[in-house]
Design an enzyme around this catalytic site. Structure first.
Site, PDB file in Angstrom:
ATOM      1  N   LYS A   1       4.212 113.506  21.741  1.00  0.00           N
ATOM      2  CA  LYS A   1       4.007 114.752  20.995  1.00  0.00           C
ATOM      3  C   LYS A   1       4.490 114.536  19.572  1.00  0.00           C
ATOM      4  CE  LYS A   1       4.800 119.742  21.113  1.00  0.00           C
ATOM      5  NZ  LYS A   1       5.292 120.922  21.837  1.00  0.00           N
TER       6      LYS A   1
ATOM      7  N   THR B   1       3.679 121.398  26.795  1.00  0.00           N
ATOM      8  CA  THR B   1       3.513 120.213  25.943  1.00  0.00           C
ATOM      9  C   THR B   1       4.841 119.512  25.623  1.00  0.00           C
ATOM     10  OG1 THR B   1       3.656 121.534  23.919  1.00  0.00           O
ATOM     11  CG2 THR B   1       1.449 121.121  24.784  1.00  0.00           C
ATOM     12  N   ASP B   2       5.961 120.248  25.714  1.00  0.00           N
ATOM     13  CA  ASP B   2       7.238 119.676  25.241  1.00  0.00           C
ATOM     14  C   ASP B   2       7.624 118.390  25.971  1.00  0.00           C
ATOM     15  OD1 ASP B   2       7.424 121.832  23.546  1.00  0.00           O
ATOM     16  OD2 ASP B   2       9.125 122.780  24.535  1.00  0.00           O
TER      17      ASP B   2
ATOM     18  N   THR C   1       2.951 126.570  27.924  1.00  0.00           N
ATOM     19  CA  THR C   1       2.268 127.510  27.035  1.00  0.00           C
ATOM     20  C   THR C   1       0.851 127.787  27.521  1.00  0.00           C
ATOM     21  OG1 THR C   1       3.621 126.834  25.191  1.00  0.00           O
ATOM     22  CG2 THR C   1       1.507 127.791  24.636  1.00  0.00           C
TER      23      THR C   1
ATOM     24  N   TYR D   1       6.414 133.911  21.986  1.00  0.00           N
ATOM     25  CA  TYR D   1       5.774 134.109  23.282  1.00  0.00           C
ATOM     26  C   TYR D   1       6.663 133.547  24.358  1.00  0.00           C
ATOM     27  CZ  TYR D   1       4.757 129.158  23.258  1.00  0.00           C
ATOM     28  OH  TYR D   1       4.903 127.804  23.245  1.00  0.00           O
TER      29      TYR D   1
ATOM     30  N   GLU E   1      17.378  92.111  15.016  1.00  0.00           N
ATOM     31  CA  GLU E   1      18.557  92.165  14.145  1.00  0.00           C
ATOM     32  C   GLU E   1      19.850  92.170  14.957  1.00  0.00           C
ATOM     33  OE1 GLU E   1      18.473  94.556  10.412  1.00  0.00           O
ATOM     34  OE2 GLU E   1      16.580  95.265  11.204  1.00  0.00           O
TER      35      GLU E   1
END
Ligand code: ASP
Length: 366
Positions: free
Chosen positions: A202, A129-130, A50, A63, A323
């Site tokens: 993120k 950013t993903d 982006t 976008y 556990e």
């Protein structure tokens, strides 16, 4: 001591306290280089995202990532040229949802070449950013240099009202050019915060303040190019890493399977059928999953597929034998690694045969 402890938290009160402590001690180191001092050379490797995205108007949500080239990106932030001599290279121009092994291997090799050159002081990588947390962590394990390698990104495209990319880029250059940035592993700079590659994740689909390092806290802050480092990441990285891409042309397949109410083993079996050499479970809570899924996972582990228990929960350590009896079931506990980071280290770990004990050591050390 109190200062130390405050500096190790990323909670909001902790951050505020850090800022206050820094302000009182006059600690931040201003970035403007001394007059006539030669500027360090920083190479900018652009991959898209982006930060290089564009929309038809400045207030629309839709976008396309990866529209703006590296030269345009550099030209958009002329202020950064006062911090460093910048050279740009376009490695890819994709949305990071499309990040892939080919780009990863190319990027890692190029960073290793560049950082071996005496005239290169550091590298800045622009990215979406993903999946920035995955790329940053991968590079943290395979880059063989102490020189600063800093990733940055943006949540808003370059055409948006209040685009966050230009300041993030400026701050990333300031960090890469900083005299104290070396040896802290691969860093990610966004929204004034400096994160270690192993710790960041993120956390918001749209907010500019999306990245957190929820468990171990920030490496530092950077405001309009003024950098303050709080700590160095504790996990092994870069020149201390035992992982290497020498001779590697392909990374083994590792799939992530999420746990949920009433889960059966079908998706675990499907991952094996698709060729997975390792499976990371994004478990519930402390890396748990239903009894039928546990039985399928144990069957798969007995067949030689490495099975790692991580968690779909944002923060916390997934410890061994809590556990579930990992010793008996043949599982590995992901420790501080979220599923996407557990997948990255497991892919590198599986480049050679390893015992479960050795794999567990890697999850503890890196
Ligand atoms: N989908 C975009 C990407 O990861 C999102 C962003 O960069 O913020 O490339």
């Amino acid at each position: 001591m109190l200062t130390q402890r405050l500096r190790h938290t990323s909670s909001l009160p902790g951050i505020l306290a850090c800022v206050l402590v820094a302000a009182m001690s006059g600690a931040p180191s201003a970035q403007a280089p001394a007059a006539n001092a030669p500027l360090p050379t920083i190479v900018v490797l652009a991959t898209g995202g982006t930060i290089a995205g564009a929309a038809a108007s400045d207030v629309q949500a839709g976008y396309t990532s990866g529209q703006v080239g590296v030269e345009q990106l550099l030209a958009a932030v002329p202020q950064a040229k006062k911090l460093a001599t910048l050279r740009g290279e376009q490695v890819a121009n994709i949305g990071s949802q499309d990040m892939n092994d080919e780009v990863w291997l190319k990027l890692a090799r190029r960073i290793n070449e560049l950082t071996a050159q005496p005239d290169v002081a550091g590298v800045v990588i622009t990215h979406g950013t993903d999946t920035i947390e995955e790329t940053a962590y991968f590079l943290n394990l395979v880059v063989k240099s102490r020189k600063p390698v800093v990733l940055t990104a943006a949540m808003r495209p370059s055409t948006a009202l209040s685009a966050d990319g230009p300041l993030n880029f400026y701050n990333a250059v300031a960090v890469a050019a900083h005299k104290d940035a070396a040896g802290r592993g691969v860093l990610v700079v966004a929204n004034d915060w400096i994160h270690g590659a192993a710790s960041l994740t993120k956390t918001s689909t749209t907010a500019v303040q999306t990245f957190l390092s929820p468990l171990s806290g920030l490496v530092g802050t950077v405001a309009y190019g003024t950098v303050e480092f709080y700590r160095s990441p504790a996990a092994k990285h870069t020149t201390d890493s035992e992982f290497s891409l020498d001779g590697v042309t392909q990374l083994p397949r590792v799939d992530i399977v999420m746990a949920y109410e009433n889960m059966d083993g079908a998706l675990i079996d499907a991952a094996v059928a698709a060729g997975a050499k390792g499976i990371v479970i994004a478990g519930v809570g402390n890396g748990n999953l239903t009894d039928p899924a546990v039985k399928t996972l144990a069957k798969v582990a007995r067949a030689g597929i490495v099975c790692v228990r991580s968690s779909r929960v944002t923060t916390g350590v997934i410890g061994r034998n809590v556990e579930l009896d990992d010793d008996k079931l043949g599982f590995v506990a992901a420790m501080e690694h979220n599923p996407q980071k557990a997948r990255v280290i497991l892919r590198l770990a599986l480049l050679k045969p390893r015992s479960n004990a050795d794999l567990q050591r890697l999850f503890a050390e890196y």
